[in-house]
Write a protein that holds these residues in place. Sequence first.
Motif, short mmCIF file in Angstrom:
data_model
loop_
_atom_site.label_atom_id
_atom_site.label_comp_id
_atom_site.label_asym_id
_atom_site.label_seq_id
_atom_site.Cartn_x
_atom_site.Cartn_y
_atom_site.Cartn_z
N GLU A 32 0.85 -1.19 0.00
CA GLU A 32 0.00 0.00 0.00
C GLU A 32 0.88 1.24 0.00
N PHE A 33 0.22 2.39 -0.10
CA PHE A 33 0.89 3.65 0.14
C PHE A 33 0.60 4.01 1.59
N PRO A 34 1.62 4.37 2.38
CA PRO A 34 1.39 4.60 3.81
C PRO A 34 0.38 5.71 4.05
N ASP A 72 -15.04 -0.61 -3.53
CA ASP A 72 -15.94 -1.40 -2.68
C ASP A 72 -15.27 -2.70 -2.27
N TYR A 73 -14.88 -2.77 -0.99
CA TYR A 73 -14.44 -4.05 -0.42
C TYR A 73 -15.69 -4.77 0.03
N HIS A 77 -16.92 0.43 2.19
CA HIS A 77 -16.60 1.26 1.03
C HIS A 77 -15.44 2.17 1.40
N LEU A 78 -14.40 2.16 0.58
CA LEU A 78 -13.21 2.97 0.85
C LEU A 78 -13.17 4.18 -0.07
N TRP A 113 -0.27 -5.23 -4.76
CA TRP A 113 -0.97 -4.08 -4.16
C TRP A 113 -2.32 -4.48 -3.58
N LEU A 114 -2.77 -3.72 -2.60
CA LEU A 114 -4.15 -3.85 -2.15
C LEU A 114 -5.06 -3.57 -3.34
N PRO A 115 -6.23 -4.21 -3.41
CA PRO A 115 -7.08 -4.03 -4.58
C PRO A 115 -7.37 -2.56 -4.93
#
Length: 131
Positions: A32-34, A72-73, A77-78, A113-115
């Motif tokens: 990820e990006f911190p 959408d996880y 929702h992010l 990467w994270l989705p």
Amino acid sequence: MKQIEVVAAIIYDNEKYFATQRGYGEFEGLWEFPGGKIEKGESHENALRREIQEELGVDISIDGFICTTDFDYPSFHLTMHCYLCTILVGELELREHKSARWLVLSSLDEVMWLPADKEIVEYLLENRYEE
Ligand SMILES: Nc1nc2c([nH]c(=O)n2[C@H]2C[C@H](O)[C@@H](COP(=O)(O)OP(=O)(O)OP(=O)(O)O)O2)c(=O)[nH]1
């Protein structure tokens, strides 16, 4: 659905981007990006400076807005706001992450990467942010 609002730092130095590997939780091992969640009443800039100081022990300069992404996880929702940053003061120290890498643009796809971050990575590749 639960909503999470996060700020992330795209830390840039000498044509490389700083990627971190999550050290705990459901996404452990993914990159990820911190950054992290914005607290109630906090500005994006203050949240980002706080999170980066907590996680990496450095003070950053926030040099520009890159983009906001929505994802959408299954369980939330992010919304993630990404900023181009440079390190002002301090030595990077991994306080929460298990690993980190400085990646040139052409190697951004070498980590898992994270989705939600795939869109950011594509955005960086298309727009080629440089100092
Ligand atoms: N910091 C960060 N979070 C990301 C990225 N991509 C992505 O999907 N996320 C998700 C993972 C988490 O569910 C959420 C960020 O929250 P966080 O970093 O505070 O993680 P957390 O829930 O473990 O934190 P905490 O409640 O334990 O303080 O956003 C990214 O590039 N950077």
